[in-house]
Scaffold this active site. Structure first.
Site, PDB file in Angstrom:
ATOM      1  N   TYR A 128       4.177  -1.135  15.573  1.00  0.00           N
ATOM      2  CA  TYR A 128       5.289  -1.817  14.912  1.00  0.00           C
ATOM      3  C   TYR A 128       6.170  -2.628  15.864  1.00  0.00           C
ATOM      4  CZ  TYR A 128       4.168   0.002  10.348  1.00  0.00           C
ATOM      5  OH  TYR A 128       3.538   0.247   9.144  1.00  0.00           O
ATOM      6  N   GLU A 177       3.122   6.287   6.095  1.00  0.00           N
ATOM      7  CA  GLU A 177       1.781   6.323   6.696  1.00  0.00           C
ATOM      8  C   GLU A 177       1.515   7.654   7.376  1.00  0.00           C
ATOM      9  OE1 GLU A 177       1.988   2.736   9.022  1.00  0.00           O
ATOM     10  OE2 GLU A 177       2.315   1.577   7.183  1.00  0.00           O
TER      11      GLU A 177
END
Length: 408
Positions: free
Chosen positions: A98, A140
């Site tokens: 990310y 996730e």
């Protein structure tokens, strides 16, 4: 982690959203170029064909714009977040990825804004990105845990091809069994698995593809049914052609656990009709659903509507007919867009042409049930619009789009 942004940050996001709407694809093209140049290790998570055609850039642009439009009310984006989280989990996206995306996305916004850019704008978009990243990372993580509990593994595992079946002129099925370990836990009808193709297939790097499971949940093997992709003036489907041309019995493939939110609860006690509408290879996830319905939902009225080019491309016709007969309340209807003379002589289809509003209005007396759509974008857009026009509840329309998520 806070699930809200400061009012001043929201004001900046909302004030810059019109500019972003005008330049969104320019930003995403710049973003992907910067990221792939600086961090080539993330390339395997992206389909090069979708990059070449611009679909990935348009999909990301649409996602950013949707996020900006609903940033003050993130609950509206719940379904989209679920879809993205499952897609990320299928590809092995981790928390450490990310910051890479965030860095290059902000740099792309800064580059496209040019002299209009400011640290205040970049900080606001950075906070907005970090908020969404936190939501996705958390979801996730729970999906990875679900994989371990339900299926006994996360990441990739070796499977052996035990059978190859030519289903039509352009669709081939591959039956897969784990090389080591016990049997397979049942997938949810409609889910997909991920294949990791080795570096030599694409000429230098591994790549991953999602393929729907087309067999009955609970079978002792996985079955994926792959269409050979040959698109004029566009890159051929590298992985689909590799599978068709080179993969047969005893080949070993790396496979990720079943994933995806496009699923049917076949054990539901709901009594409304179930309607499956598929086009081409979009039959694969709804075929798995039909298997589940034939076993667990014999009380439901079911419509199975499938469209394809002609008899040469029509896959699973006999299998669908057997399932329909075993259920007793399944009505099938097959469309051929361009039937051959032989198709007409043998009565292989019900209607020549495409699925349209007039057909749906005539054949679906009750639109209060659940609808599951999978097929080409044009097919799904037409059918979705027709169903909504006929009074179907949008929350009961479930769509599976192969490839990047783009607005219909």
């Amino acid at each position: 982690m806070s699930r809200a942004l400061a009012p001043s940050t929201l004001s900046i996001i909302q004030a810059t959203s019109p500019w972003l709407k005008e330049h969104a694809e320019e930003v995403t093209r710049c973003f992907y170029k910067r990221m792939f140049d600086a961090n080539p290790e993330v390339r395997p998570m992206f389909n090069p064909s979708h990059q070449a055609t611009g679909r990935q850039q348009r999909a990301l642009a649409g996602a950013i714009l949707a996020y900006a439009a609903h940033i003050a009310e993130l609950s509206v984006l719940g379904d989209a977040v679920e879809l993205i989280a499952y897609k990320h989990a299928s590809l092995g996206v981790q928390e450490e990825h990310y910051p890479i995306v965030g860095e290059h996305l902000l740099a792309a916004i800064d580059e496209v804004l040019g002299e209009s850019s400011s640290q205040e704008i970049l900080d606001a978009w950075g906070q907005a990105y970090n908020l969404l990243a936190g939501i996705l990372i958390e979801r996730e993580g729970s999906i990875y845990e679900e994989h371990e509990v339900r299926h006994g593994w996360r990441g990739f595992r070796e499977f052996r091809v035990t059978r190859r079946v030519e289903e039509s002129a352009n669709i081939t099925s591959f039956h897969l069994r784990p090389v080591e370990g016990d049997g397979l836990a049942a997938h949810l009808p409609g889910q997909y698995i991920t294949l990791k193709a080795p570096a030599h297939v694409t000429g230098g790097q591994t790549t991953m593809r999602n393929y729907s499971l087309s067999q009955a949940p609970g079978a002792p093997f996985y079955r994926i049914s792959v269409k050979r992709e040959r698109l004029p003036a566009k890159p051929d489907g590298v992985v689909s052609n590799w599978l068709h041309d080179h993969i047969g019995d005893d080949h070993i493939l790396e496979v990720g656990p079943p994933c995806g939110e496009f699923v049917l609860d076949a054990a539901s006690e709901a009594s409304g009709p179930l309607v499956f509408l598929s086009g081409g290879v979009g039959i694969t996830p709804v075929l798995s659903m039909l298997h589940a319905v034939a076993t667990h939902a014999k009380h439901r009225e079911v419509h199975f509507i499938h469209a394809t080019h002609n008899g040469n491309t029509h896959a699973f016709g006999d299998e669908v007919n057997r399932l329909a007969a075993s259920h007793g309340r399944v009505k099938t209807h097959i469309f051929y867009e361009e039937p051959t003379d032989e198709d007409r002589e043998l009565g292989r289809f019900d209607t020549e042409g495409r699925v349209d509003r007039a057909f749906l209005e005539t054949h679906l007396r009750d639109v209060s049930g659940e609808f599951y759509l999978c097929g080409p974008r044009g097919f799904m857009a037409t059918v979705r619009e027709a169903l909504l026009d006929l009074g179907a509840d949008e929350t009961r329309l479930h769509l599976e789009a192969f490839g990047p998520l783009e607005s219909l």
